[in-house]
Design a protein around this motif. Structure first.
Motif, short mmCIF file in Angstrom:
data_model
loop_
_atom_site.label_atom_id
_atom_site.label_comp_id
_atom_site.label_asym_id
_atom_site.label_seq_id
_atom_site.Cartn_x
_atom_site.Cartn_y
_atom_site.Cartn_z
N LYS A 1 -2.32 -1.10 -4.47
CA LYS A 1 -1.03 -1.23 -3.55
C LYS A 1 -0.09 -0.32 -3.11
CE LYS A 1 -2.68 -5.59 -3.52
NZ LYS A 1 -3.58 -6.18 -2.81
N LEU A 2 0.07 0.67 -3.87
CA LEU A 2 1.04 1.56 -3.75
C LEU A 2 0.68 3.06 -4.43
CD1 LEU A 2 2.63 2.38 -6.63
CD2 LEU A 2 3.48 -0.06 -6.06
N GLY B 1 2.36 2.70 5.88
CA GLY B 1 3.37 2.27 5.10
C GLY B 1 4.69 2.60 4.80
N GLU C 1 8.06 4.55 3.15
CA GLU C 1 8.30 5.25 2.10
C GLU C 1 9.72 5.33 1.44
OE1 GLU C 1 7.07 9.96 0.59
OE2 GLU C 1 8.03 9.59 2.58
N SER D 1 5.40 4.83 -1.91
CA SER D 1 4.98 4.58 -0.69
C SER D 1 4.00 3.32 -0.75
CB SER D 1 4.26 5.45 0.04
OG SER D 1 4.00 5.23 1.32
N ALA D 2 4.05 2.08 0.07
CA ALA D 2 3.33 1.00 0.12
C ALA D 2 3.32 0.38 1.45
CB ALA D 2 3.65 -0.06 -0.95
#
Length: 132
Positions: free
Chosen positions: A39-40, A61, A63, A114-115
């Motif tokens: 996920k990230l 995503g 950040e 980040s995601a």
């Protein structure tokens, strides 16, 4: 009792490659490659005195980073220049072009995340230098 570990869950800077072609020094510690995150990503970055991180974007995503040391300015497209310093957290909206400049008298050190993840690493971090 000995347990069998199927995947690695703890990483340090010496366990991953150093990225130094974007301005500063980056270690992506948590990623699909290092610990099979789904996920990230998360890591650490440093920017030397007078240094800058090239203008880039993360199309898939958001950040964010937490500033451990130093002070700088992040220029975010459609927002402007935002100063930051140690003890503060900074969010960069999804897809927003941004660059960072160290305006202080010591190295900037941050922890970033980040995601959600991009479909591939090359899709997750797009260098836009000259387009910002």
């Amino acid at each position: 009792m000995v347990t069998q570990q199927t995947r690695r869950l703890v990483m340090g800077p010496s366990d991953v490659p150093t990225i130094d072609d974007r301005g500063g020094e980056i270690h992506v510690l948590i990623s699909p490659t290092s610990v099979q995150s789904t996920k990230l990503i998360m890591g650490t970055a440093t920017v030397p005195v007078g240094g800058r991180v090239l203008c880039h974007a993360h199309p898939h995503g958001e950040e964010c980073f937490y500033v451990l040391q130093g002070q700088g300015e992040i220029e975010i497209a459609d927002v402007g220049v935002v100063p930051f310093q140690a003890g503060q957290a900074v969010l960069t909206p999804q897809g927003a072009a941004h660059s960072i400049v160290n305006v202080g008298n010591e190295e900037i050190r941050v922890v970033f995340a980040s995601a959600p993840l991009a479909p591939s690493p090359k899709d997750g971090h797009i260098i836009l230098e000259g387009e910002h």
